[in-house]
Design a protein around this motif. Structure first.
Motif, mmCIF file in Angstrom:
data_model
loop_
_atom_site.group_PDB
_atom_site.id
_atom_site.type_symbol
_atom_site.label_atom_id
_atom_site.label_comp_id
_atom_site.label_asym_id
_atom_site.label_seq_id
_atom_site.Cartn_x
_atom_site.Cartn_y
_atom_site.Cartn_z
ATOM 1 N N ALA A 35 -11.279 11.645 -7.018
ATOM 2 C CA ALA A 35 -11.001 10.558 -7.963
ATOM 3 C C ALA A 35 -11.962 9.401 -7.733
ATOM 4 C CB ALA A 35 -9.560 10.091 -7.830
ATOM 5 N N GLY A 36 -12.264 9.120 -6.484
ATOM 6 C CA GLY A 36 -13.273 8.125 -6.133
ATOM 7 C C GLY A 36 -13.091 6.792 -6.814
ATOM 8 N N ARG A 37 -14.108 6.378 -7.547
ATOM 9 C CA ARG A 37 -14.117 5.031 -8.122
ATOM 10 C C ARG A 37 -13.304 4.915 -9.399
ATOM 11 N NH1 ARG A 37 -19.099 1.805 -6.820
ATOM 12 N NH2 ARG A 37 -17.647 0.224 -7.507
ATOM 13 N N ARG A 38 -12.675 5.996 -9.811
ATOM 14 C CA ARG A 38 -11.778 5.897 -10.965
ATOM 15 C C ARG A 38 -10.499 5.169 -10.596
ATOM 16 N NH1 ARG A 38 -11.793 11.923 -13.311
ATOM 17 N NH2 ARG A 38 -13.192 12.463 -11.623
ATOM 18 N N LEU A 39 -10.256 5.062 -9.305
ATOM 19 C CA LEU A 39 -9.098 4.322 -8.806
ATOM 20 C C LEU A 39 -9.559 2.970 -8.285
ATOM 21 C CD1 LEU A 39 -7.261 7.089 -6.758
ATOM 22 C CD2 LEU A 39 -6.459 6.031 -8.856
ATOM 23 N N PRO A 40 -8.743 1.942 -8.437
ATOM 24 C CA PRO A 40 -9.101 0.644 -7.854
ATOM 25 C C PRO A 40 -9.103 0.712 -6.325
ATOM 26 C CG PRO A 40 -7.013 0.516 -9.052
ATOM 27 C CD PRO A 40 -7.520 1.893 -9.201
ATOM 28 N N ARG A 41 -9.722 -0.274 -5.709
ATOM 29 C CA ARG A 41 -9.865 -0.289 -4.256
ATOM 30 C C ARG A 41 -8.519 -0.252 -3.547
ATOM 31 N NH1 ARG A 41 -13.205 -5.090 -2.436
ATOM 32 N NH2 ARG A 41 -14.814 -3.881 -3.450
ATOM 33 N N TRP A 42 -7.555 -1.017 -4.043
ATOM 34 C CA TRP A 42 -6.243 -1.042 -3.382
ATOM 35 C C TRP A 42 -5.558 0.324 -3.481
ATOM 36 C CZ3 TRP A 42 -2.150 0.279 -6.335
ATOM 37 C CH2 TRP A 42 -2.259 0.125 -7.712
ATOM 38 N N ALA A 43 -5.792 1.046 -4.565
ATOM 39 C CA ALA A 43 -5.185 2.369 -4.711
ATOM 40 C C ALA A 43 -5.842 3.373 -3.762
ATOM 41 C CB ALA A 43 -5.303 2.843 -6.158
ATOM 42 N N ARG A 44 -7.149 3.255 -3.571
ATOM 43 C CA ARG A 44 -7.809 4.127 -2.600
ATOM 44 C C ARG A 44 -7.311 3.839 -1.190
ATOM 45 N NH1 ARG A 44 -12.620 2.879 -5.798
ATOM 46 N NH2 ARG A 44 -13.169 1.367 -4.210
ATOM 47 N N ARG A 45 -7.075 2.552 -0.874
ATOM 48 C CA ARG A 45 -6.532 2.199 0.440
ATOM 49 C C ARG A 45 -5.131 2.764 0.622
ATOM 50 N NH1 ARG A 45 -7.152 -3.497 -0.051
ATOM 51 N NH2 ARG A 45 -9.364 -3.635 -0.373
ATOM 52 N N ASP A 46 -4.305 2.637 -0.409
ATOM 53 C CA ASP A 46 -2.956 3.206 -0.332
ATOM 54 C C ASP A 46 -3.007 4.720 -0.192
ATOM 55 O OD1 ASP A 46 -1.762 0.760 -0.455
ATOM 56 O OD2 ASP A 46 -1.187 0.888 -2.572
ATOM 57 N N GLY A 47 -3.935 5.341 -0.879
ATOM 58 C CA GLY A 47 -4.094 6.783 -0.741
ATOM 59 C C GLY A 47 -4.513 7.179 0.666
ATOM 60 N N ALA A 48 -5.367 6.359 1.286
ATOM 61 C CA ALA A 48 -5.780 6.637 2.663
ATOM 62 C C ALA A 48 -4.604 6.517 3.619
ATOM 63 C CB ALA A 48 -6.903 5.688 3.077
ATOM 64 N N VAL A 49 -3.691 5.573 3.350
ATOM 65 C CA VAL A 49 -2.481 5.427 4.176
ATOM 66 C C VAL A 49 -1.645 6.702 4.087
ATOM 67 C CG1 VAL A 49 -0.272 4.206 4.322
ATOM 68 C CG2 VAL A 49 -2.384 2.921 4.070
ATOM 69 N N ILE A 50 -1.507 7.240 2.889
ATOM 70 C CA ILE A 50 -0.702 8.452 2.698
ATOM 71 C C ILE A 50 -1.372 9.651 3.364
ATOM 72 C CG2 ILE A 50 0.227 10.027 0.962
ATOM 73 C CD1 ILE A 50 0.380 7.535 -0.905
ATOM 74 N N VAL A 51 -2.687 9.770 3.235
ATOM 75 C CA VAL A 51 -3.404 10.892 3.852
ATOM 76 C C VAL A 51 -3.271 10.827 5.371
ATOM 77 C CG1 VAL A 51 -5.707 11.861 4.250
ATOM 78 C CG2 VAL A 51 -5.002 11.236 1.945
ATOM 79 N N THR A 52 -3.398 9.634 5.940
ATOM 80 C CA THR A 52 -3.231 9.477 7.385
ATOM 81 C C THR A 52 -1.828 9.858 7.816
ATOM 82 O OG1 THR A 52 -4.852 7.692 7.364
ATOM 83 C CG2 THR A 52 -3.438 7.857 9.298
ATOM 84 N N ALA A 53 -0.834 9.432 7.059
ATOM 85 C CA ALA A 53 0.551 9.784 7.390
ATOM 86 C C ALA A 53 0.776 11.286 7.298
ATOM 87 C CB ALA A 53 1.510 9.041 6.465
ATOM 88 N N MET A 54 0.140 11.936 6.328
ATOM 89 C CA MET A 54 0.274 13.392 6.210
ATOM 90 C C MET A 54 -0.342 14.096 7.419
ATOM 91 S SD MET A 54 -0.572 13.994 2.189
ATOM 92 C CE MET A 54 -1.010 15.679 2.479
ATOM 93 N N GLN A 55 -1.464 13.567 7.900
ATOM 94 C CA GLN A 55 -2.095 14.169 9.070
ATOM 95 C C GLN A 55 -1.251 13.937 10.326
ATOM 96 O OE1 GLN A 55 -5.887 12.245 9.015
ATOM 97 N NE2 GLN A 55 -6.758 13.667 7.516
ATOM 98 N N TRP A 56 -0.664 12.765 10.443
ATOM 99 C CA TRP A 56 0.124 12.420 11.619
ATOM 100 C C TRP A 56 1.469 13.127 11.640
ATOM 101 C CZ3 TRP A 56 -0.282 6.510 12.935
ATOM 102 C CH2 TRP A 56 -1.610 6.214 13.262
ATOM 103 N N GLU A 57 2.005 13.483 10.486
ATOM 104 C CA GLU A 57 3.347 14.051 10.463
ATOM 105 C C GLU A 57 3.424 15.441 11.094
ATOM 106 O OE1 GLU A 57 4.980 14.509 6.575
ATOM 107 O OE2 GLU A 57 3.375 15.825 5.906
ATOM 108 N N THR A 58 2.298 16.118 11.228
ATOM 109 C CA THR A 58 2.318 17.444 11.853
ATOM 110 C C THR A 58 2.276 17.366 13.377
ATOM 111 O OG1 THR A 58 -0.086 17.607 11.702
ATOM 112 C CG2 THR A 58 1.203 18.502 9.870
ATOM 113 N N HIS A 59 1.913 16.217 13.901
ATOM 114 C CA HIS A 59 1.823 16.047 15.352
ATOM 115 C C HIS A 59 3.130 15.446 15.868
ATOM 116 C CE1 HIS A 59 0.374 14.554 19.226
ATOM 117 N NE2 HIS A 59 -0.610 15.425 19.092
ATOM 118 N N PRO A 60 3.733 16.044 16.896
ATOM 119 C CA PRO A 60 5.048 15.575 17.352
ATOM 120 C C PRO A 60 5.068 14.128 17.860
ATOM 121 C CG PRO A 60 4.344 17.505 18.611
ATOM 122 C CD PRO A 60 3.279 17.201 17.629
#
Length: 123
Positions: A35-60
């Protein structure tokens, strides 16, 4: 809680496909990157928060450090933003932008041709 973040990320992935037309990429992280620049900067930041949480949720141990309030806020913001987008309006605006840029190029070209003709005393 682990399926909660993944489930919401799948819903956001479907919204990215539906509303922004991002069909490439596997999962939410791939579609967010495409999606890249089709999303505003704050939305990309929020998406990065979700991606990080998804990566962390598999680790105990790291799954305990996930800020679920921040993730919920990010999901809510992205859902609200993507829900407000209209695919047909986006297509219409893209076509109108193309027509406007073509009209501008034609006007500039005609102006240059007339200017050269006046400069060379052909008119």
């Amino acid at each position: 809680m682990t399926t909660f973040i993944s489930h919401q990320a799948e819903q956001l992935s479907a919204l990215l496909s539906e509303r922004l037309g991002v069909h490439a990429g596997v999962g939410f992280a791939g579609k967010l990157a495409k999606a890249g620049r089709r999303l505003p900067r704050w939305a990309r930041r929020d998406g990065a928060v979700i991606v990080t949480a998804m990566q962390w949720e598999t680790h105990p141990m790291l799954s305990r450090q996930i800020d679920h309030d921040r993730v919920a806020r990010a999901v809510k913001n992205l859902t609200r933003h993507l829900g407000g987008l209209d695919a047909s309006k986006r297509r219409k605006n893209k076509i109108l932008d193309l027509i406007a840029s073509i009209a501008f190029v034609v006007c500039v070209t005609v102006g240059l041709i007339l200017g050269i003709m006046i400069w060379r005393d052909l008119i």
